[in-house]
Design a protein around this motif. Structure first.
Motif, PDB file in Angstrom:
ATOM      1  N   ALA A 145       1.046 -11.345   4.607  1.00  0.00           N
ATOM      2  CA  ALA A 145       1.851 -12.458   5.129  1.00  0.00           C
ATOM      3  C   ALA A 145       2.232 -13.454   4.046  1.00  0.00           C
ATOM      4  CB  ALA A 145       1.094 -13.160   6.253  1.00  0.00           C
ATOM      5  N   ASN A 146       1.290 -13.771   3.176  1.00  0.00           N
ATOM      6  CA  ASN A 146       1.563 -14.815   2.179  1.00  0.00           C
ATOM      7  C   ASN A 146       1.988 -14.204   0.854  1.00  0.00           C
ATOM      8  OD1 ASN A 146      -1.151 -13.828   1.963  1.00  0.00           O
ATOM      9  ND2 ASN A 146      -1.537 -15.426   0.437  1.00  0.00           N
ATOM     10  N   LYS A 147       3.019 -14.760   0.266  1.00  0.00           N
ATOM     11  CA  LYS A 147       3.518 -14.281  -1.016  1.00  0.00           C
ATOM     12  C   LYS A 147       2.735 -14.939  -2.144  1.00  0.00           C
ATOM     13  CE  LYS A 147       7.879 -13.222  -3.304  1.00  0.00           C
ATOM     14  NZ  LYS A 147       9.347 -13.258  -3.173  1.00  0.00           N
ATOM     15  N   ARG A 151      10.782  -2.817  -9.717  1.00  0.00           N
ATOM     16  CA  ARG A 151      10.121  -4.114  -9.545  1.00  0.00           C
ATOM     17  C   ARG A 151      10.302  -4.625  -8.118  1.00  0.00           C
ATOM     18  NH1 ARG A 151      11.393  -9.606 -13.103  1.00  0.00           N
ATOM     19  NH2 ARG A 151      10.187 -11.065 -11.827  1.00  0.00           N
ATOM     20  N   GLN A 152      11.500  -4.466  -7.591  1.00  0.00           N
ATOM     21  CA  GLN A 152      11.762  -4.880  -6.221  1.00  0.00           C
ATOM     22  C   GLN A 152      10.890  -4.103  -5.241  1.00  0.00           C
ATOM     23  OE1 GLN A 152      15.974  -5.274  -5.101  1.00  0.00           O
ATOM     24  NE2 GLN A 152      16.469  -5.256  -7.285  1.00  0.00           N
ATOM     25  N   MET A 153      10.696  -2.815  -5.504  1.00  0.00           N
ATOM     26  CA  MET A 153       9.857  -2.003  -4.626  1.00  0.00           C
ATOM     27  C   MET A 153       8.421  -2.518  -4.620  1.00  0.00           C
ATOM     28  SD  MET A 153      11.273   1.823  -5.503  1.00  0.00           S
ATOM     29  CE  MET A 153       9.978   2.626  -4.570  1.00  0.00           C
ATOM     30  N   ILE A 166      -3.983  -6.829  -5.816  1.00  0.00           N
ATOM     31  CA  ILE A 166      -3.715  -6.023  -7.006  1.00  0.00           C
ATOM     32  C   ILE A 166      -4.171  -4.586  -6.804  1.00  0.00           C
ATOM     33  CG2 ILE A 166      -4.342  -5.681  -9.423  1.00  0.00           C
ATOM     34  CD1 ILE A 166      -4.427  -8.740  -9.713  1.00  0.00           C
ATOM     35  N   LEU A 167      -5.347  -4.389  -6.221  1.00  0.00           N
ATOM     36  CA  LEU A 167      -5.810  -3.026  -5.960  1.00  0.00           C
ATOM     37  C   LEU A 167      -4.904  -2.331  -4.947  1.00  0.00           C
ATOM     38  CD1 LEU A 167      -9.692  -3.540  -5.902  1.00  0.00           C
ATOM     39  CD2 LEU A 167      -8.333  -2.408  -7.672  1.00  0.00           C
ATOM     40  N   SER A 168      -4.373  -3.081  -4.000  1.00  0.00           N
ATOM     41  CA  SER A 168      -3.404  -2.519  -3.054  1.00  0.00           C
ATOM     42  C   SER A 168      -2.137  -2.090  -3.783  1.00  0.00           C
ATOM     43  CB  SER A 168      -3.054  -3.553  -1.974  1.00  0.00           C
ATOM     44  OG  SER A 168      -4.189  -3.941  -1.232  1.00  0.00           O
ATOM     45  N   LEU A 169      -1.714  -2.903  -4.751  1.00  0.00           N
ATOM     46  CA  LEU A 169      -0.539  -2.564  -5.564  1.00  0.00           C
ATOM     47  C   LEU A 169      -0.780  -1.266  -6.329  1.00  0.00           C
ATOM     48  CD1 LEU A 169       1.526  -4.968  -7.784  1.00  0.00           C
ATOM     49  CD2 LEU A 169       0.644  -2.849  -8.736  1.00  0.00           C
ATOM     50  N   LEU A 170      -1.950  -1.136  -6.946  1.00  0.00           N
ATOM     51  CA  LEU A 170      -2.257   0.070  -7.706  1.00  0.00           C
ATOM     52  C   LEU A 170      -2.353   1.293  -6.794  1.00  0.00           C
ATOM     53  CD1 LEU A 170      -4.873  -1.324 -10.260  1.00  0.00           C
ATOM     54  CD2 LEU A 170      -2.502  -0.682 -10.724  1.00  0.00           C
ATOM     55  N   GLU A 171      -2.931   1.108  -5.596  1.00  0.00           N
ATOM     56  CA  GLU A 171      -3.020   2.224  -4.665  1.00  0.00           C
ATOM     57  C   GLU A 171      -1.625   2.675  -4.243  1.00  0.00           C
ATOM     58  OE1 GLU A 171      -6.207   3.279  -1.478  1.00  0.00           O
ATOM     59  OE2 GLU A 171      -4.789   1.884  -0.538  1.00  0.00           O
ATOM     60  N   TYR A 172      -0.750   1.724  -3.990  1.00  0.00           N
ATOM     61  CA  TYR A 172       0.634   2.054  -3.643  1.00  0.00           C
ATOM     62  C   TYR A 172       1.336   2.752  -4.807  1.00  0.00           C
ATOM     63  CZ  TYR A 172       5.648   1.194  -3.171  1.00  0.00           C
ATOM     64  OH  TYR A 172       7.011   1.336  -3.146  1.00  0.00           O
ATOM     65  N   LEU A 173       1.203   2.173  -5.989  1.00  0.00           N
ATOM     66  CA  LEU A 173       1.878   2.700  -7.171  1.00  0.00           C
ATOM     67  C   LEU A 173       1.474   4.142  -7.454  1.00  0.00           C
ATOM     68  CD1 LEU A 173       3.721   1.950  -9.636  1.00  0.00           C
ATOM     69  CD2 LEU A 173       1.633   1.259 -10.824  1.00  0.00           C
ATOM     70  N   PHE A 174       0.196   4.447  -7.275  1.00  0.00           N
ATOM     71  CA  PHE A 174      -0.308   5.757  -7.679  1.00  0.00           C
ATOM     72  C   PHE A 174      -0.430   6.773  -6.548  1.00  0.00           C
ATOM     73  CE2 PHE A 174      -1.620   3.369 -11.411  1.00  0.00           C
ATOM     74  CZ  PHE A 174      -1.374   4.283 -12.432  1.00  0.00           C
ATOM     75  N   THR A 175      -0.363   6.342  -5.291  1.00  0.00           N
ATOM     76  CA  THR A 175      -0.632   7.307  -4.221  1.00  0.00           C
ATOM     77  C   THR A 175       0.471   7.445  -3.183  1.00  0.00           C
ATOM     78  OG1 THR A 175      -1.752   5.741  -2.724  1.00  0.00           O
ATOM     79  CG2 THR A 175      -3.095   6.784  -4.450  1.00  0.00           C
ATOM     80  N   ASP A 176       1.446   6.539  -3.125  1.00  0.00           N
ATOM     81  CA  ASP A 176       2.502   6.635  -2.124  1.00  0.00           C
ATOM     82  C   ASP A 176       3.459   7.778  -2.489  1.00  0.00           C
ATOM     83  OD1 ASP A 176       5.253   5.937  -0.884  1.00  0.00           O
ATOM     84  OD2 ASP A 176       3.822   4.679   0.205  1.00  0.00           O
ATOM     85  N   ALA A 178       6.730  -4.224  -1.326  1.00  0.00           N
ATOM     86  CA  ALA A 178       5.580  -3.551  -0.718  1.00  0.00           C
ATOM     87  C   ALA A 178       4.352  -4.439  -0.673  1.00  0.00           C
ATOM     88  CB  ALA A 178       5.264  -2.268  -1.488  1.00  0.00           C
ATOM     89  N   MET A 179       4.196  -5.308  -1.675  1.00  0.00           N
ATOM     90  CA  MET A 179       2.999  -6.136  -1.775  1.00  0.00           C
ATOM     91  C   MET A 179       3.233  -7.603  -1.430  1.00  0.00           C
ATOM     92  SD  MET A 179       0.531  -4.176  -2.627  1.00  0.00           S
ATOM     93  CE  MET A 179       1.300  -2.875  -1.670  1.00  0.00           C
ATOM     94  N   ASN A 180       4.491  -7.961  -1.179  1.00  0.00           N
ATOM     95  CA  ASN A 180       4.863  -9.363  -0.943  1.00  0.00           C
ATOM     96  C   ASN A 180       4.368 -10.240  -2.098  1.00  0.00           C
ATOM     97  OD1 ASN A 180       6.042 -11.557   0.279  1.00  0.00           O
ATOM     98  ND2 ASN A 180       4.372 -11.921   1.726  1.00  0.00           N
ATOM     99  N   ILE A 181       4.840  -9.906  -3.293  1.00  0.00           N
ATOM    100  CA  ILE A 181       4.430 -10.633  -4.489  1.00  0.00           C
ATOM    101  C   ILE A 181       5.649 -11.021  -5.312  1.00  0.00           C
ATOM    102  CG2 ILE A 181       2.181  -9.486  -4.679  1.00  0.00           C
ATOM    103  CD1 ILE A 181       3.403  -7.667  -6.858  1.00  0.00           C
ATOM    104  N   ASP A 182       5.436 -11.941  -6.205  1.00  0.00           N
ATOM    105  CA  ASP A 182       6.396 -12.280  -7.257  1.00  0.00           C
ATOM    106  C   ASP A 182       5.773 -11.752  -8.541  1.00  0.00           C
ATOM    107  OD1 ASP A 182       7.998 -13.354  -9.188  1.00  0.00           O
ATOM    108  OD2 ASP A 182       8.033 -15.372  -8.361  1.00  0.00           O
ATOM    109  N   LEU A 183       6.330 -10.665  -9.070  1.00  0.00           N
ATOM    110  CA  LEU A 183       5.721  -9.972 -10.204  1.00  0.00           C
ATOM    111  C   LEU A 183       6.322 -10.435 -11.522  1.00  0.00           C
ATOM    112  CD1 LEU A 183       3.805  -7.710 -11.228  1.00  0.00           C
ATOM    113  CD2 LEU A 183       5.740  -6.122 -10.990  1.00  0.00           C
TER     114      LEU A 183
END
Length: 528
Positions: A46-48, A74-76, A371-381, A80-85
C-alpha cells in the motif's frame, strides 16, 4: 512482521510493451510502447517507499541510465513493488571507491551488489550489512531459485547475510574440442579414457592427419596465465581426469579437508602430462600461451587435434576465422571428459557464487521485506523473466509460436547501442538458458547442454577467505605453481615429489595454511 504472499499478475502491463514498427525497407526502427504499462494490479504494497540500489552487477557499466519514462524494466520493478527506485551504476573499476565513499558519508545504499565473498564478509564485519536469516523463510521461491552451494556462499559467522547475485555460467568456456575429421582419417574413435586420449594425441602428432606430408601437427596444446597459474588453460582439464586440480583446490571427505594439489593423485596427473611432453605430443608453443586469444589462434589454424576452448567457437563468426586463418573449417566436435582411473569424469567445477545482493543494516524490517520481495520477483517471476533476461519485447525478443525468441544477435548496431541500458537488468538470466545465449549453430547449444552433466558442485575451498596473518601466502602459491610446471615438463623429476612436500612444510609453513582452512571449515559448519 508477518509477510503477505505476493501474487505478481503484471502480465497485463507487460503485454502492453509490444513494439510499434515504423518506416519501410529493411531498417525498421522498433519503438517500445512505454505508455502501455498498466498500474492496475501491479503491487499489493500500500505504501510507496524509496529504495536505492548500488548495482555493480550490471552487465554493462558504461551504458547510461535512461529517463524513467523510457526505462521499462525500472517501471516494472517500481510497479510490482510500489517503490521509487534509485539505481546507482558505478563506473567500471571505480565501484569499490564509490561504495566506500557512500558508506563513509553515511549514505549507504539500501540494496548492494557485491562482487566477492571477501567484500561481503568485510562489509558485514564493519557493521554495514543486515543479517537476513530472520526473513528468508518468508520467501520460499527465492530460496528455491538458487542451489545449496550458492546459498552456502552467503553463509557467514552462522548467519545468512546476502542473497546470491546471479547465476555463473558453466559448461561452455571449457569445452573439450577434438578434430573429428582427423579421427576419421586415422580410423580412430572418440577417446573415453586417459590412455585412449594419449594414443589419439600421439597419432595426431605422428601420423600426418592433415595429409600435407609434413610433421607440423600436434596432439594437444594448453597454456598458463601470466602469473604461472595452470587453471582454465587446458592442463587443468587433464588433471581433472585424476580428480585433482591446482593450485588451491580443497574438498572435504570424512570430515577432513583434502588438499587436492598435493594429493598422491596429483603426482599421477603430472606423470601423465610429463608422458605427453616426453612423447612430444604437446605443441611446444604452449609456454607462450598466456592469453585466451592466443589459444584461439591455435584453434583457428587447425594444426592441433585436441584442446580446451569455448563451445562458442562452433559459432559462425569463429568458423569464419578458421577459414580466414587456417584456410579451412575443420570438423571440430565437443566431446565428454575422459573417465579417469578413479572414476572421475569432470569437465569443471561450478564457478563459486562470489557475487551477492546484500541489504544495508540501516534498513528497517519493512524495507528489508520490500527488498527481498523485489529480489524474489526479479529472480522468480516467470512472466517477467524475458523482460529482464533478454530486454524489451518487440526489440530484443518476441513470442514465436508461443515460445520466446531472442532477437538480440540480429539487431542493427544502432539499435544495440540505443538500448545498451537493458544490460543493467539482465541479472536474472539463468546460467543454463540457451535462448539467452542465442547460439546460431545448433551444435553449440547441444554441446552446452551436454556439458552440464559433467559440471560438478564447487569445492568447499572456495569458501575460504584470505588469512591476513599468513605472510607466506603469495610465495607459497607461487612455489606450488612453479613446482607443478617443473614436474610436468620433467625439469624436476617426480622422484623429488616428497622433497616438494617437505619444502612446503618447512619453508612455506603449509601447516598454517591447513590450520586456517580447518578453522574456517569449522566456523562454516562444513567440518563438525
Amino acid at each position: 512482521m508477518q509477510h503477505t504472499k505476493i501474487t505478481y499478475t503484471i502480465l497485463a502491463s507487460i503485454m502492453g510493451l509490444g513494439a510499434i514498427l515504423s518506416g519501410c525497407g529493411e531498417d525498421k526502427e522498433v519503438i517500445p510502447a512505454v505508455s502501455g504499462i498498466s498500474q492496475g494490479q501491479a503491487s499489493q504494497f500500500a505504501n510507496k517507499i524509496k529504495i536505492s540500489m548500488f548495482n555493480q552487477g550490471t552487465f554493462n557499466a558504461a551504458a547510461p541510465l535512461p529517463p524513467r519514462e523510457e526505462d521499462i524494466q525500472r517501471q516494472m520493478l517500481e510497479n510490482a513493488m510500489n517503490i521509487d527506485l534509485n539505481m546507482i551504476i558505478p563506473q567500471s573499476g571505480q565501484a569499490t571507491t564509490k561504495l566506500n565513499t557512500l558508506i563513509a558519508g553515511g549514505d549507504i545504499p539500501d540494496l548492494l551488489f557485491l562482487k566477492s565473498r571477501a567484500d561481503l564478509a568485510q562489509y558485514y564485519d564493519q557493521g554495514v550489512l543486515a543479517d537476513l536469516t530472520p526473513y528468508l523463510e518468508q520467501f520460499p521461491k527465492l530460496k528455491q531459485r538458487f542451489g545449496k552451494d550458492s546459498w552456502d556462499a552467503m553463509f557467514y559467522q552462522g548467519k545468512t547475510i546476502a542473497v546470491p547475485g546471479y547465476d555463473n555460467v558453466n559448461g561452455i568456456s571449457r569445452s573439450l574440442f577434438i578434430r573429428n575429421d582427423w579421427l576419421k582419417k586415422l580410423n580412430m574413435k572418440v577417446p573415453t579414457t586417459p590412455d585412449e586420449l594419449f594414443e589419439v594425441m600421439r597419432a595426431f602428432t605422428e601420423k600426418d592427419p592433415d595429409g600435407n606430408g609434413k610433421s607440423d601437427t600436434f596432439g594437444f596444446i594448453g597454456g598458463m596465465n601470466k602469473e604461472g597459474n595452470l587453471q582454465t588453460y587446458g592442463f587443468d582439464s587433464l588433471m581433472w581426469m585424476f580428480g585433482v586440480n591446482p593450485p588451491s583446490a580443497i574438498e572435504v571427505k570424512d570430515n577432513k579437508p583434502v588438499f587436492l594439489f598435493i594429493e598422491p593423485k596429483m603426482k599421477e596427473a603430472l606423470a601423465y602430462i610429463n608422458k605427453m611432453m616426453e612423447a612430444k605430443v604437446v605443441d611446444p608453443d604452449w609456454v607462450t600461451m598466456n592469453t585466451p586469444d592466443l589459444l584461439d589462434q591455435k584453434l583457428y589454424k587447425g594444426k592441433v587435434g585436441f584442446m580446451v576452448r569455448d563451445a562458442r567457437r562452433l559459432e559462425p563468426d569463429a568458423q569464419q576465422k578458421m577459414k580466414e586463418i587456417g584456410g579451412e573449417v575443420p570438423e571440430w566436435i565437443v566431446i565428454p571428459p575422459m573417465k579417469g582411473p578413479y572414476g572421475d569424469e569432470i569437465l569443471e567445477r561450478k564457478s563459486f557464487q562470489g557475487n551477492s545482493w546484500a541489504i544495508s543494516k540501516k534498513a528497517d524490517k519493512d524495507k528489508i521485506i520490500r527488498i527481498l520481495s523485489l529480489l524474489e520477483y526479479l529472480f522468480t517471476d516467470k512472466e517477467a523473466y524475458p523482460h529482464f533476461a533478454y530486454g524489451i519485447k518487440g526489440i530484443h525478443w518476441d513470442l514465436v509460436d508461443g515460445k520466446v525468441k531472442n532477437k538480440t544477435p540480429d539487431l542493427t548496431k544502432e539499435l544495440k547501442e540505443k538500448y545498451l541500458w537493458v544490460d543493467h537488468y539482465r541479472m536474472p538470466r539463468r546460467g543454463d538458458d540457451t535462448e539467452y545465449f542465442s547460439f546460431k549453430n545448433p551444435k553449440t547449444a547441444e554441446a552446452f547442454t551436454n556439458n552440464q552433466k559433467y559440471v560438478l558442485d564447487p569445492l568447499p575451498g572456495n569458501l575460504l577467505t584470505a588469512d591476513l596473518s599468513d605472510t607466506l601466502s603469495a610465495d607459497r602459491t607461487r612455489f606450488i605453481n612453479e613446482s607443478l610446471v617443473k614436474f610436468m615438463t620433467g625439469k624436476d623429476p617426480l622422484s623429488n615429489w616428497d622433497q616438494f612436500l617437505k619444502t612446503l612444510d618447512t619453508k612455506f609453513d603449509m601447516q598454517k595454511y591447513k590450520d586456517n582452512a580447518i578453522k574456517q571449515f569449522n566456523d562454516a559448519g562444513i567440518i563438525k
